[in-house]
Design a protein around this motif. Sequence first.
Motif, PDB file in Angstrom:
ATOM      1  N   THR A  21       0.851  -1.445  -0.046  1.00  0.00           N
ATOM      2  CA  THR A  21      -0.132   0.094  -0.078  1.00  0.00           C
ATOM      3  C   THR A  21       0.755   1.183   0.004  1.00  0.00           C
ATOM      4  OG1 THR A  21      -1.452  -1.312   1.249  1.00  0.00           O
ATOM      5  CG2 THR A  21      -1.755   1.338   1.198  1.00  0.00           C
ATOM      6  N   THR A  22       0.567   2.251  -0.605  1.00  0.00           N
ATOM      7  CA  THR A  22       1.019   3.482  -0.820  1.00  0.00           C
ATOM      8  C   THR A  22       0.373   4.697  -1.317  1.00  0.00           C
ATOM      9  OG1 THR A  22       3.153   4.518  -1.491  1.00  0.00           O
ATOM     10  CG2 THR A  22       1.997   3.429  -3.176  1.00  0.00           C
ATOM     11  N   GLY A  23       0.852   5.705  -1.652  1.00  0.00           N
ATOM     12  CA  GLY A  23      -0.062   6.941  -2.189  1.00  0.00           C
ATOM     13  C   GLY A  23      -0.669   7.637  -1.152  1.00  0.00           C
ATOM     14  N   CYS A  24      -1.523   8.513  -1.549  1.00  0.00           N
ATOM     15  CA  CYS A  24      -2.071   9.549  -0.603  1.00  0.00           C
ATOM     16  C   CYS A  24      -3.483   9.225  -0.286  1.00  0.00           C
ATOM     17  CB  CYS A  24      -2.185  11.016  -1.487  1.00  0.00           C
ATOM     18  SG  CYS A  24      -2.960  10.972  -2.975  1.00  0.00           S
ATOM     19  N   THR A  25      -3.962   9.924   0.815  1.00  0.00           N
ATOM     20  CA  THR A  25      -5.446   9.443   1.230  1.00  0.00           C
ATOM     21  C   THR A  25      -6.551  10.425   0.754  1.00  0.00           C
ATOM     22  OG1 THR A  25      -4.184   8.802   3.376  1.00  0.00           O
ATOM     23  CG2 THR A  25      -6.520   9.482   3.424  1.00  0.00           C
ATOM     24  N   GLY A  26      -7.459   9.622   0.332  1.00  0.00           N
ATOM     25  CA  GLY A  26      -8.407  10.683  -0.299  1.00  0.00           C
ATOM     26  C   GLY A  26      -9.527  11.016   0.607  1.00  0.00           C
ATOM     27  N   ASP A  27     -10.511  11.713   0.128  1.00  0.00           N
ATOM     28  CA  ASP A  27     -11.638  12.109   1.124  1.00  0.00           C
ATOM     29  C   ASP A  27     -12.624  10.924   1.465  1.00  0.00           C
ATOM     30  OD1 ASP A  27     -10.534  14.687   1.271  1.00  0.00           O
ATOM     31  OD2 ASP A  27     -11.572  15.231  -0.560  1.00  0.00           O
ATOM     32  N   THR A  28     -13.780  11.241   2.054  1.00  0.00           N
ATOM     33  CA  THR A  28     -14.519  10.342   2.207  1.00  0.00           C
ATOM     34  C   THR A  28     -15.291   9.828   0.910  1.00  0.00           C
ATOM     35  OG1 THR A  28     -15.043  11.016   4.453  1.00  0.00           O
ATOM     36  CG2 THR A  28     -16.816   9.860   3.531  1.00  0.00           C
ATOM     37  N   VAL A  29     -15.463   8.596   0.701  1.00  0.00           N
ATOM     38  CA  VAL A  29     -15.986   8.102  -0.400  1.00  0.00           C
ATOM     39  C   VAL A  29     -17.285   8.131  -0.602  1.00  0.00           C
ATOM     40  CG1 VAL A  29     -13.875   7.075  -1.034  1.00  0.00           C
ATOM     41  CG2 VAL A  29     -15.629   5.635   0.202  1.00  0.00           C
ATOM     42  N   GLN A  30     -18.185   8.331  -1.713  1.00  0.00           N
ATOM     43  CA  GLN A  30     -19.548   8.037  -1.888  1.00  0.00           C
ATOM     44  C   GLN A  30     -20.030   7.060  -2.978  1.00  0.00           C
ATOM     45  OE1 GLN A  30     -21.470  10.292  -0.122  1.00  0.00           O
ATOM     46  NE2 GLN A  30     -19.672  11.084   0.716  1.00  0.00           N
ATOM     47  N   GLY A  31     -19.042   6.589  -3.661  1.00  0.00           N
ATOM     48  CA  GLY A  31     -19.320   5.692  -4.631  1.00  0.00           C
ATOM     49  C   GLY A  31     -19.122   4.191  -4.021  1.00  0.00           C
ATOM     50  N   ARG A  32     -19.310   3.182  -4.989  1.00  0.00           N
ATOM     51  CA  ARG A  32     -18.944   2.019  -4.563  1.00  0.00           C
ATOM     52  C   ARG A  32     -18.029   1.398  -5.103  1.00  0.00           C
ATOM     53  NH1 ARG A  32     -23.606   1.304  -7.664  1.00  0.00           N
ATOM     54  NH2 ARG A  32     -23.556  -0.581  -9.056  1.00  0.00           N
ATOM     55  N   PRO A  33     -17.248   0.097  -4.368  1.00  0.00           N
ATOM     56  CA  PRO A  33     -16.113  -0.380  -5.378  1.00  0.00           C
ATOM     57  C   PRO A  33     -16.728  -1.211  -6.636  1.00  0.00           C
ATOM     58  CG  PRO A  33     -16.078  -1.073  -2.993  1.00  0.00           C
ATOM     59  CD  PRO A  33     -17.728  -0.472  -3.275  1.00  0.00           C
ATOM     60  N   GLY A  34     -15.853  -1.342  -7.496  1.00  0.00           N
ATOM     61  CA  GLY A  34     -16.002  -2.066  -8.660  1.00  0.00           C
ATOM     62  C   GLY A  34     -15.694  -3.457  -8.323  1.00  0.00           C
ATOM     63  N   ALA A  35     -16.351  -4.215  -8.866  1.00  0.00           N
ATOM     64  CA  ALA A  35     -16.289  -5.987  -8.638  1.00  0.00           C
ATOM     65  C   ALA A  35     -14.840  -6.330  -9.053  1.00  0.00           C
ATOM     66  CB  ALA A  35     -17.451  -6.812  -9.258  1.00  0.00           C
ATOM     67  N   SER A  36     -14.528  -7.283  -8.422  1.00  0.00           N
ATOM     68  CA  SER A  36     -12.991  -7.758  -8.689  1.00  0.00           C
ATOM     69  C   SER A  36     -12.948  -8.914  -9.580  1.00  0.00           C
ATOM     70  CB  SER A  36     -12.502  -8.411  -7.414  1.00  0.00           C
ATOM     71  OG  SER A  36     -13.391  -9.343  -6.656  1.00  0.00           O
ATOM     72  N   PHE A  43     -13.954 -18.585 -15.514  1.00  0.00           N
ATOM     73  CA  PHE A  43     -12.942 -17.825 -14.616  1.00  0.00           C
ATOM     74  C   PHE A  43     -13.645 -16.577 -14.155  1.00  0.00           C
ATOM     75  CE2 PHE A  43     -11.008 -20.031 -18.613  1.00  0.00           C
ATOM     76  CZ  PHE A  43      -9.827 -20.593 -17.800  1.00  0.00           C
ATOM     77  N   PRO A  44     -14.365 -16.955 -12.875  1.00  0.00           N
ATOM     78  CA  PRO A  44     -15.207 -15.738 -12.427  1.00  0.00           C
ATOM     79  C   PRO A  44     -14.370 -14.794 -11.843  1.00  0.00           C
ATOM     80  CG  PRO A  44     -14.984 -17.717 -10.697  1.00  0.00           C
ATOM     81  CD  PRO A  44     -14.352 -18.026 -12.111  1.00  0.00           C
ATOM     82  N   ARG A  45     -13.145 -14.743 -11.457  1.00  0.00           N
ATOM     83  CA  ARG A  45     -12.286 -13.737 -10.979  1.00  0.00           C
ATOM     84  C   ARG A  45     -11.749 -12.846 -12.298  1.00  0.00           C
ATOM     85  NH1 ARG A  45     -10.953 -13.569  -5.819  1.00  0.00           N
ATOM     86  NH2 ARG A  45     -10.585 -11.600  -6.121  1.00  0.00           N
ATOM     87  N   ALA A  46     -11.925 -13.383 -13.441  1.00  0.00           N
ATOM     88  CA  ALA A  46     -11.025 -12.624 -14.597  1.00  0.00           C
ATOM     89  C   ALA A  46     -11.873 -11.418 -14.812  1.00  0.00           C
ATOM     90  CB  ALA A  46     -11.097 -13.461 -16.017  1.00  0.00           C
ATOM     91  N   GLY A  47     -11.238 -10.362 -15.335  1.00  0.00           N
ATOM     92  CA  GLY A  47     -11.959  -9.130 -15.650  1.00  0.00           C
ATOM     93  C   GLY A  47     -12.359  -8.485 -14.233  1.00  0.00           C
ATOM     94  N   ASN A  48     -12.866  -7.246 -14.540  1.00  0.00           N
ATOM     95  CA  ASN A  48     -13.353  -6.337 -13.091  1.00  0.00           C
ATOM     96  C   ASN A  48     -14.448  -5.574 -13.845  1.00  0.00           C
ATOM     97  OD1 ASN A  48     -10.758  -6.638 -11.540  1.00  0.00           O
ATOM     98  ND2 ASN A  48      -9.885  -5.946 -13.637  1.00  0.00           N
ATOM     99  N   GLY A  49     -15.175  -5.431 -12.761  1.00  0.00           N
ATOM    100  CA  GLY A  49     -16.575  -4.627 -12.916  1.00  0.00           C
ATOM    101  C   GLY A  49     -16.519  -3.199 -12.461  1.00  0.00           C
TER     102      GLY A  49
END
Length: 470
Positions: A21-36, A43-49
């Motif tokens: 982990t590295t990088g800068c810290t963002g503000d409070t998020v409002q969106g939701r994560p994309g699927a992994s 191959f259910p884990r292939a690609g990303n949503g």
Amino acid sequence: MELRTLYRLAAPSAVALLALTTGCTGDTVQGRPGASGLRDPYFPRAGNGGYQVDHYALDLDYDPADGRLHGKAVITARAEQALSSFNLDFSGLNVEGVTVQGEGARYNRTGNELTVRPAEDLAKGEVFRTEVDYSGKPKPLVDVDGAKEGWITTSDGAVAVGEPVGSMTWFPGNHHPGDKAAYDITITVPRGYEAVSNGELRSRTEDADGRTAFAWHSPEPMASYLATAAVGPFKVTTGRTPSGVGLYSAVAPGEQAANTGPLARLPEMVEWGSGRFGPYPFASAGAIVVPAGTLSYALETQGRPVFSGAPTEEELVVHELAHQWFGDSVSPKTWKDMWLNEGFATYAEWLWAEDHGGSTAQEYFEAFRTGDTDVDRDAGSDWYAFPPAAPPGPADISAEPVYYRGAMVLHRIRQEVGDEKFFALVRGWVADHRHGNVSTADFTAYAEKKTGHDLKKVWDVWLYGKDRPE
């Protein structure tokens, strides 16, 4: 991919990677994560949503002497939902920094997933640019049958092959055939080496340090498993087919037989395929021939298939060329739809023979039904073991029924509707789905509409039937 070369039982073993982990810290998020993962049936884990990629710009620097790859991937994508984070498929190499929209982003690694958290949420519909800097010695993935995919070192360079998910060993991305994108790939190598990729060579530039940068451009959409990068002291030949398709082939030292063997008929094959299937779908054609023994298979990398050693059979060259229409331009929506790649490419072999004084497609069809290995040495295989549209699992998506029974499905359609309607169907399928993604359901609906025939018995017995078709 040519089954005679290897049954590609594609279920790669994942290499466990340390999270960082590295990088800068963002503000409070409002969106939701994309699927992994995209929940592919095999191959259910292939690609990303959560997003679709429009363009990859890959800037690679590779030195065969130490085997290290330095890369920058600039990925331009469109958010399909409001995103607080998103994933990229990426295996093995060290991530040195990530930015999104020009700002530093937090990220972490878990297995083959690179999770990126932008400094600010991405809005639905927003076009965003992600840059990933990385380096290291790429390691191939090993399939269950022992075959390798990904970044493969050769005796004097390297070659990248990606079916089904090996491309994640050399660049981060959305590695599923359902997300096609345009590519610009620049590869910098020591003087004396050639660097070959997909599309057209836009420039070749030498710097003061004795290195050469090759800039390749692929404007047509491409699935990531079809992307390639090959480095070596290749002998390069160029030209054009009679209809004007550009030709660019690179042959490794010691494989000069490629210049006089079946590959020498490539211009003729391109013209033949254009007559049978419709215009060649890309600006250029050609081949990459790496040293024999580098791979245990050939692969239809877009516009420029990779062969391990000079091909000795015309069928192999025809097969990989046919994939430019079936698999590369018209690509599968999921890995379950592989028969639409391999069945068509195998049937193209039969058509080539039929049109050039060999066995007819009908004779091939009957040979497989009766096990006549005098017509085809693979006619005695277990081509009927399962329905081509429903392989039992990921280890079966490149087995005999996908190729041979898939080709027999096509011949059964031809028998039912006649030559005129069948070849109109084939050409229409390629034209109407050019540079798109298709499923088996898309094909069966299209075939019935295009031909005006009820083909339910063909689907029930040959495409989906569990018993040996009679």
